[in-house]
Design a protein around this motif. Structure first.
Motif, short mmCIF file in Angstrom:
data_model
loop_
_atom_site.label_atom_id
_atom_site.label_comp_id
_atom_site.label_asym_id
_atom_site.label_seq_id
_atom_site.Cartn_x
_atom_site.Cartn_y
_atom_site.Cartn_z
N GLY A 86 7.18 9.25 -7.01
CA GLY A 86 7.75 7.98 -7.40
C GLY A 86 9.08 7.69 -6.80
O GLY A 86 9.77 6.77 -7.22
N ASP A 109 5.53 9.53 1.13
CA ASP A 109 5.32 9.13 -0.26
C ASP A 109 5.12 7.63 -0.38
O ASP A 109 4.23 7.15 -1.10
CB ASP A 109 6.53 9.53 -1.11
N ALA A 153 1.80 5.68 -1.49
CA ALA A 153 1.75 4.78 -2.64
C ALA A 153 1.02 3.49 -2.29
O ALA A 153 0.35 2.89 -3.14
CB ALA A 153 3.17 4.46 -3.11
N GLY A 172 -3.31 9.16 -0.21
CA GLY A 172 -1.88 9.40 -0.24
C GLY A 172 -1.53 10.86 -0.06
O GLY A 172 -0.66 11.21 0.75
N HIS A 190 4.90 3.53 -10.99
CA HIS A 190 4.79 3.65 -9.54
C HIS A 190 4.34 2.30 -8.98
O HIS A 190 3.14 2.02 -8.88
CB HIS A 190 3.79 4.76 -9.16
N LYS A 226 3.43 -0.51 -6.41
CA LYS A 226 2.88 -0.49 -5.06
C LYS A 226 3.86 -1.17 -4.11
O LYS A 226 4.30 -2.29 -4.37
CB LYS A 226 1.53 -1.22 -5.06
#
Length: 366
Positions: free
Chosen positions: A3, A62, A66, A73, A209, A211
């Motif tokens: 995150g 990361d 995402a 991912g 999280h 997008k």
């Protein structure tokens, strides 16, 4: 994937790393392989920048992950880390005299650091914070089945063949096993991303999280490529500095220590992501990262190094020594037992960490 969004440092470090690599190229007296006045400082700077670029790679992967979603991912992260590892191993292998056992030691180090150290820490921390954690047993079994098969075929089988030198494959055998490794990894990816994708998805919902936007995704993708380029560009200078530094010590098995240092450097950001995920009770995601890195290392690093070995005509020893073979098999058995019920606890984490401590001891007192 944790995150986290890349900060300003994550954008700056790849550019600095590429600039420093260019400076080393244009002013060869600064290069660590030379004994000029600035060689030591240049080697230290190259190592620090390579470490920063590795962290930047994970941060940007990361963000890309995402946008792509799971399990793609996790795949982006593991392939990025594998690219870093291959570049550094190749640089160490080709630096100065040939290091025929370096690829073997590096891959073994990744296996042991992840399956005993990182996995043990994840299980211990997750067990203390959440008592018991649940995983998708089918997905973990898929990981372990491929890891065990490739580990035995690539790191134990070479000691049992009729090749002229013990622990090696003939060029034909090496090329064949490289093809088998890549092919098996491709089959696993199909099963993971298409046929049985639900077996690798975390059971717990992951909140918070957002997008990323298309612009953020495009920026992260460009910076990911720059970060990987910086790592590849600096790897030769770091390899030379590591060779020079370890040459000052009377090590019983210097290649084993080099392989462990390389694995620790490459796995550091990925290991942090895995441990953080386990602490947040996202153990499935944590194990996807950890076991995915091991699988990608075995299935892709050894074939890449095999291609280099065949091309340059230098031998590559893959067969493990008896003590390493015993520890690797013990760790595989432990993983099967730890994840066999679909629920984990702190006890198995402690056992994994004890095995990791024995592995570290044997690096220096084999």
């Amino acid at each position: 994937m944790g995150g986290q969004r890349p900060g300003r440092t994550d954008y700056l470090i790849p550019v600095l790393a590429l600039g420093f690599a260019l400076a080393l190229f244009l002013w060869p007296n600064l290069a660590p392989e030379h004994n000029g006045p600035g060689a030591g400082v240049a080697s230290l700077m190259a190592t620090l920048l390579l470490t920063g670029a590795a962290f930047a790679t994970v941060a940007h992967s990361d963000l890309v992950a995402a946008r792509l979603g799971q399990p793609f991912g996790t795949l982006v992260l593991t392939l990025s880390v594998t690219t870093i590892e291959v570049s550094v191993i190749a640089s160490l292998m080709l630096n100065q005299e040939n290091n025929p056992t370096l690829a073997r030691e590096s891959v073994l180090s990744v296996i042991m650091i992840v399956t005993s150290g990182i996995v043990g820490l994840c299980l211990l921390l997750g067990g203390f914070k959440h008592r018991e954690q649940h995983i998708m047993q089918q997905g973990i079994t898929g990981y372990l089945s491929v890891i065990v098969a490739l580990g035995v075929m690539l790191l134990i089988l070479p000691n049992e063949t009729h090749a002229h030198t013990r622990g090696t494959f003939t060029p034909f055998q090496l090329a064949y096993m490289a093809f088998v490794s890549v092919g098996l990894y491709g089959v696993f990816l199909y099963m993971q991303t298409v046929r049985y994708a639900e077996h690798f998805e975390a059971q717990q919902p992951r909140h918070g999280h957002d997008k990323p936007s298309p612009r953020q995704f495009a920026t992260a993708l460009v910076m990911l490529l720059l970060s990987l380029g910086a790592v590849v560009a600096l790897s030769r200078h770091v390899a030379s500095g590591v060779e020079t530094f370890l040459g000052q010590f009377q090590l019983a098995d210097p290649d084993a220590v080099k392989g462990a240092l390389l694995a620790a450097l490459v796995l550091m950001p990925e290991g942090i992501s895995a441990v953080r995920a386990a602490a947040r009770n996202h153990l499935q995601h944590s194990l996807n990262i950890a076991l995915g890195s091991v699988l990608a290392t075995i299935a892709l690093t050894i074939p890449a190094m095999a291609a280099i070995s065949i091309y340059i005509g230098k031998p590559m020893v893959l067969g493990l020594d008896p003590e390493d073979r015993t520890l690797m098999v013990l760790t595989f058995v432990l993983c099967i037992l730890s994840f066999g019920t679909g629920r984990t606890n702190a006890l198995t984490g402690i056992i994994h960490l004890i095995v990791f401590g024995v592995y570290v001891m044997l690096l220096f007192v084999p």
